[in-house]
Design an enzyme around this catalytic site. Structure first.
Site, PDB file in Angstrom:
ATOM      1  N   ASP A  13      44.251  35.819  53.553  1.00 43.21           N
ATOM      2  CA  ASP A  13      45.649  35.672  53.965  1.00 43.21           C
ATOM      3  C   ASP A  13      45.859  34.498  54.913  1.00 43.21           C
ATOM      4  O   ASP A  13      46.744  34.529  55.768  1.00 43.21           O
ATOM      5  CB  ASP A  13      46.174  36.956  54.641  1.00 43.21           C
ATOM      6  CG  ASP A  13      45.866  38.195  53.834  1.00 43.21           C
ATOM      7  OD1 ASP A  13      46.018  38.125  52.607  1.00 43.21           O
ATOM      8  OD2 ASP A  13      45.462  39.210  54.422  1.00 43.21           O
ATOM      9  N   HIS A  41      48.503  35.260  46.438  1.00 44.44           N
ATOM     10  CA  HIS A  41      48.879  33.962  47.007  1.00 44.44           C
ATOM     11  C   HIS A  41      50.380  33.762  46.878  1.00 44.44           C
ATOM     12  O   HIS A  41      50.924  33.814  45.789  1.00 44.44           O
ATOM     13  CB  HIS A  41      48.128  32.837  46.298  1.00 44.44           C
ATOM     14  CG  HIS A  41      46.657  32.850  46.583  1.00 44.44           C
ATOM     15  ND1 HIS A  41      45.750  32.060  45.935  1.00 44.44           N
ATOM     16  CD2 HIS A  41      45.940  33.580  47.475  1.00 44.44           C
ATOM     17  CE1 HIS A  41      44.535  32.301  46.420  1.00 44.44           C
ATOM     18  NE2 HIS A  41      44.626  33.223  47.343  1.00 44.44           N
TER      19      HIS A  41
HETATM   20  P1  IMP Z   1      38.910  45.002  47.472  1.00 45.82           P
HETATM   21  O1  IMP Z   1      38.703  43.545  47.311  1.00 45.82           O
HETATM   22  O2  IMP Z   1      40.207  45.515  46.906  1.00 45.82           O
HETATM   23  O3  IMP Z   1      37.741  45.798  46.987  1.00 45.82           O
HETATM   24  O4  IMP Z   1      39.016  45.311  49.041  1.00 45.82           O
HETATM   25  C1  IMP Z   1      37.907  45.123  49.902  1.00 45.82           C
HETATM   26  C2  IMP Z   1      38.365  44.642  51.267  1.00 45.82           C
HETATM   27  O5  IMP Z   1      38.787  43.283  51.175  1.00 45.82           O
HETATM   28  C3  IMP Z   1      39.547  45.413  51.850  1.00 45.82           C
HETATM   29  O6  IMP Z   1      39.375  45.495  53.248  1.00 45.82           O
HETATM   30  C4  IMP Z   1      40.732  44.534  51.504  1.00 45.82           C
HETATM   31  O7  IMP Z   1      41.808  44.722  52.390  1.00 45.82           O
HETATM   32  C5  IMP Z   1      40.116  43.158  51.652  1.00 45.82           C
HETATM   33  N1  IMP Z   1      40.759  42.126  50.827  1.00 45.82           N
HETATM   34  C6  IMP Z   1      40.518  41.875  49.525  1.00 45.82           C
HETATM   35  N2  IMP Z   1      41.243  40.826  49.121  1.00 45.82           N
HETATM   36  C7  IMP Z   1      41.931  40.384  50.172  1.00 45.82           C
HETATM   37  C8  IMP Z   1      42.832  39.278  50.381  1.00 45.82           C
HETATM   38  O8  IMP Z   1      43.114  38.474  49.495  1.00 45.82           O
HETATM   39  N3  IMP Z   1      43.353  39.180  51.640  1.00 45.82           N
HETATM   40  C9  IMP Z   1      43.016  40.009  52.647  1.00 45.82           C
HETATM   41  N4  IMP Z   1      42.182  41.028  52.492  1.00 45.82           N
HETATM   42  C10 IMP Z   1      41.634  41.227  51.277  1.00 45.82           C
END
Ligand code: IMP
Length: 426
Positions: A13, A41
């Site tokens: 982010d 994005h």
């Molecule tokens: P997952 O990628 O959905 O398995 O989530 C794993 C961790 O990564 C969690 O804590 C999500 O909040 C974080 N996360 C995954 N993608 C993003 C992103 O694009 N921005 C911020 N946090 C992310």
């Protein structure tokens, strides 16, 4: 020829979408090479405001082609919605979008299992986005994932899908959850296969030919370094690798070809509210709330509030090293306006000793005490500023201290959400 990569240098982010949108103006190809629909994005340009999850944000430029390379995992529903959204915005994707047949497909059972597994971890949960990212990668490395190429081989698809549904249903039953029907999923996949067939092409060849022909290629990183499965704050990470070197595994292009590696970092830090992940410089109370509200710091994918923290040079310096960054893009300086005193974390203390990010694991990060430098803030509205020299003195002081501490020049300074609210330093 240029091969540029943009990666997140914090916990995601950071505002990569905007930097990619700007840099892709001169790109022949923009490429996603890892992650999946867990990325969100935001792009604001002449066509409108868009939340991109799978298709590279740079697709909006007339001459730019978009590539979903093999490292990206694909949710059929999300991809079809994005293709439709782009069509409605007047972007004609024929001959402009390429999808690798090697991409793994996120199935409906991955999404359900993602939530069940995370909930089962109780107080140790990662708080995933619920998009099926962990489970689809688990299938990939366990050799029974289903790839785009399988969609066009009916016998293989039948076998693989039957095996997967059978295994997953056993697990779902153990959780007392609803099971999935092979026929239903098969029907959805058949329709998906028909709709995306014009775009499916082996992308490795396209990209390497482009490199050989001196084209401009932009690799669009998702997430951030501290969500990397190896180098991040494990287990509060994502399933893919988020570093620059991942372009080799995720697209087939050697990182040796990279001519410019841009690390994007916010002027403060945000971390999607996992609750459990240690964030040493977190700002508690009213000031954190002020920045969250002013910056609309809520997840683009999930809408969850983001935790707010001071800029941490320990983290960004590590990103500079591991990603071999040539430049930094600093975003959200406008949001910090109105904060009376701003702080930069210059290191951590643990039991009276100075330590850095890699001195321990995520648990260790809970025990460190940040060391800060404090700066006078700024109250001026900087969002229409076009030249670095015209930024208030306190803003420049802040930026220049960051680049000195991190050891990577801040080339791009973002002062607002729109494409033109970007100062490029010469
Ligand atoms: P997952 O990628 O959905 O398995 O989530 C794993 C961790 O990564 C969690 O804590 C999500 O909040 C974080 N996360 C995954 N993608 C993003 C992103 O694009 N921005 C911020 N946090 C992310």
């Amino acid at each position: 020829m240029s091969v540029t990569i943009v990666v997140g240098s914090q916990w995601g982010d950071e505002g990569k979408g905007k930097i990619v949108d700007y840099l892709s103006q001169g790109a022949d190809f923009v490429v996603r090479f890892h992650g999946g629909p867990n990325a969100g994005h935001t792009v604001i340009n002449n066509y409108g405001t868009f939340r991109m999850h799978l298709v590279p944000s740079g697709i909006f430029n007339p001459k730019t082609k978009g590539v979903l390379a093999n490292g990206e995992v694909i949710d059929p529903q999300v991809l079809l919605e994005e293709i439709e959204m782009l069509g409605k915005a007047g972007i004609n994707l024929a001959g402009k979008l390429f999808i690798s047949p090697r991409c793994h497909i996120i199935m409906p059972y991955h999404k359900v299992l993602d939530k069940l597994f995370d909930e089962a971890k109780g107080g140790r949960k990662t708080a995933t986005t619920g998009r099926g990212i962990g489970p689809v990668h688990a299938d990939k490395v366990s050799y029974y994932g289903i790839r785009i190429a399988d969609l066009y081989n009916p016998a293989i698809l039948s076998d693989k899908l039957k095996i997967s549904v059978n295994i997953k249903n056993k697990i779902l039953k153990a959780f007392g959850a609803e099971v999935f029907s092979y026929e239903e999923i098969r029907k959805t996949l058949n329709a998906f296969a028909r709709k995306i067939s014009p775009y499916v092409k082996e992308t490795y060849g396209i990209l390497n030919t482009a490199v050989e022909n001196n084209k401009n290629i932009l690799f669009e990183g998702a997430h951030g370094l501290f969500l990397d499965n190896d180098w991040g704050t494990y287990p509060y990470v994502t399933a893919s690798s988020t570093v620059t070197g991942q372009i080799l595994a995720g697209s087939g292009v050697s990182p040796k070809k990279i001519t410019k590696a841009v690390g994007v970092a916010k002027a403060y830090i945000t971390r999607v509210d996992t609750g459990e992940c240690p964030v040493p410089t977190e700002i508690q109370g009213k000031l954190g709330e002020f920045i969250r509200e002013k910056g609309h710091e809520y997840g683009a994918t999930t809408g969850r509030p983001r935790r707010i923290a001071w800029f941490d040079t320990n983290l960004v310096k590590f990103s500079g090293r591991i990603n071999d960054l040539t430049e930094l893009a600093m975003t959200r300086l406008d949001t910090l306006g109105g904060v009376p005193k701003v702080k930069i974390c210059t290191g951590y203390l643990y039991r009276g000793k100075k330590v850095d990010y890699l001195s321990g694991d995520a648990e260790f990060l809970r025990k460190v005490k940040p060391i800060y430098e404090e700066f006078e803030g700024w109250t001026e509205d900087i969002s229409s500023c076009k030249k670095y020299e015209l930024l208030p003195k306190n803003v420049r002081k802040y930026i220049e201290r960051v680049e000195k501490l991190v050891g990577v020049p801040v080339k791009y300074v973002s002062v607002g959400a729109e494409r033109d609210k970007l100062i490029v330093r010469s």
